[in-house]
Design a protein around this motif. Structure first.
Motif, mmCIF file in Angstrom:
data_model
loop_
_atom_site.group_PDB
_atom_site.id
_atom_site.type_symbol
_atom_site.label_atom_id
_atom_site.label_comp_id
_atom_site.label_asym_id
_atom_site.label_seq_id
_atom_site.Cartn_x
_atom_site.Cartn_y
_atom_site.Cartn_z
ATOM 1 N N GLU A 49 0.830 -1.217 0.000
ATOM 2 C CA GLU A 49 0.000 0.000 0.000
ATOM 3 C C GLU A 49 0.859 1.260 0.000
ATOM 4 O O GLU A 49 0.531 2.254 -0.657
ATOM 5 C CB GLU A 49 -0.936 -0.003 1.207
ATOM 6 C CG GLU A 49 -2.166 -0.864 1.048
ATOM 7 C CD GLU A 49 -3.217 -0.550 2.100
ATOM 8 O OE1 GLU A 49 -3.473 0.654 2.344
ATOM 9 O OE2 GLU A 49 -3.753 -1.499 2.682
ATOM 10 N N GLN A 53 0.555 4.058 -2.873
ATOM 11 C CA GLN A 53 0.025 5.386 -2.551
ATOM 12 C C GLN A 53 1.096 6.471 -2.474
ATOM 13 O O GLN A 53 0.821 7.636 -2.755
ATOM 14 C CB GLN A 53 -0.744 5.326 -1.230
ATOM 15 C CG GLN A 53 -2.001 4.476 -1.300
ATOM 16 C CD GLN A 53 -2.945 4.755 -0.148
ATOM 17 O OE1 GLN A 53 -3.015 5.860 0.373
ATOM 18 N NE2 GLN A 53 -3.679 3.722 0.266
ATOM 19 N N ARG A 83 -1.404 10.203 4.578
ATOM 20 C CA ARG A 83 -1.653 8.956 3.856
ATOM 21 C C ARG A 83 -0.920 7.777 4.498
ATOM 22 O O ARG A 83 -1.466 6.672 4.609
ATOM 23 C CB ARG A 83 -1.237 9.101 2.393
ATOM 24 C CG ARG A 83 -2.277 9.835 1.541
ATOM 25 C CD ARG A 83 -1.817 10.007 0.111
ATOM 26 N NE ARG A 83 -0.812 11.062 0.010
ATOM 27 C CZ ARG A 83 0.117 11.131 -0.922
ATOM 28 N NH1 ARG A 83 0.211 10.177 -1.836
ATOM 29 N NH2 ARG A 83 0.970 12.128 -0.959
ATOM 30 N N ILE A 87 -2.537 4.297 6.426
ATOM 31 C CA ILE A 87 -2.161 2.914 6.119
ATOM 32 C C ILE A 87 -1.762 2.161 7.383
ATOM 33 O O ILE A 87 -2.197 1.022 7.613
ATOM 34 C CB ILE A 87 -0.999 2.884 5.103
ATOM 35 C CG1 ILE A 87 -1.456 3.435 3.746
ATOM 36 C CG2 ILE A 87 -0.451 1.458 4.926
ATOM 37 C CD1 ILE A 87 -0.314 3.718 2.778
#
Length: 202
Positions: A49, A53, A83, A87
């Motif tokens: 992830e 991202q 961000r 996560i």
């Protein structure tokens, strides 16, 4: 169910030393930083992830996370920091709760460096108490420089970037001021542990 104590506070305030003393006294220690490292090991979903991202440039040739580059990136970019936290933080919170519930110790110290009043209320309502470790800013800066070899300017920026004492203290059930030597810290930490052990059994 063990008594679950969050240990939090400013950078280089002495949280790790407090946790070591608590562990020596019989408390179980569960560290959010250790869990964060496990979550970004090669092959873990969180690492994929992060690459998706924030960019594949933060994954090194051997498949491991480039922590230095990522740290510098999120320090300079608030949206990237948000961000990354989205996560990692829910996964960290879930693991901390599960591991604390599975502990066989009467007292569990849960080290959460980035605990805030908002996250305490939203994600960490299962904690029984919060212990905040504080130190004078000049001592924090000196410890960061000794630990990391950072410049005084960078160390001061790292301290300034964190939640300050006024933001942390409202969520504290207990406060340790680490402005003396190790023997003083040991004395006050062991006194707190005795109190926690009494609460756990009483």
């Amino acid at each position: 169910m063990p008594l679950r104590i969050a240990v939090s506070g400013g950078i280089a305030a002495g949280k790790s030393a407090v946790c070591r003393i608590l562990q020596q006294g019989g408390a179980d220690i569960i560290d959010a930083d250790d869990i964060a490292r496990e979550l970004v090991a090669p092959g873990m979903p969180a690492l994929a992830e992060i690459a998706a991202q924030l960019g594949p440039q933060f994954i090194q040739a051997d498949g491991t996370l480039d922590r230095v580059a990522l740290r510098a990136h999120v320090f300079a970019d608030a949206s990237a920091k948000t961000r990354l936290e989205a996560i990692l933080h829910p996964r960290i919170q879930q693991s901390l709760q599960q591991r604390s519930e599975a502990s066989k110790s009467a007292v569990v110290a849960v080290a959460i460096p980035l605990l805030s009043p908002q996250s305490r209320a939203r994600a960490y309502g299962w904690l029984d108490r919060v212990l905040i470790v504080e130190a004078p800013q000049e001592m924090q800066i000196a410890r960061i420089r000794a630990r990391d070899g950072s410049s005084e300017q960078l160390a001061a920026a790292m301290v300034a970037a964190q939640l300050d004492s006024a933001g942390r203290l409202p969520m504290a059930d207990d406060v340790l001021i680490n402005d003396g030597d190790l023997s003083s810290l040991e004395h006050w930490t062991r006194s707190l542990l005795q109190r926690y052990q009494t609460l756990a059994t009483g």
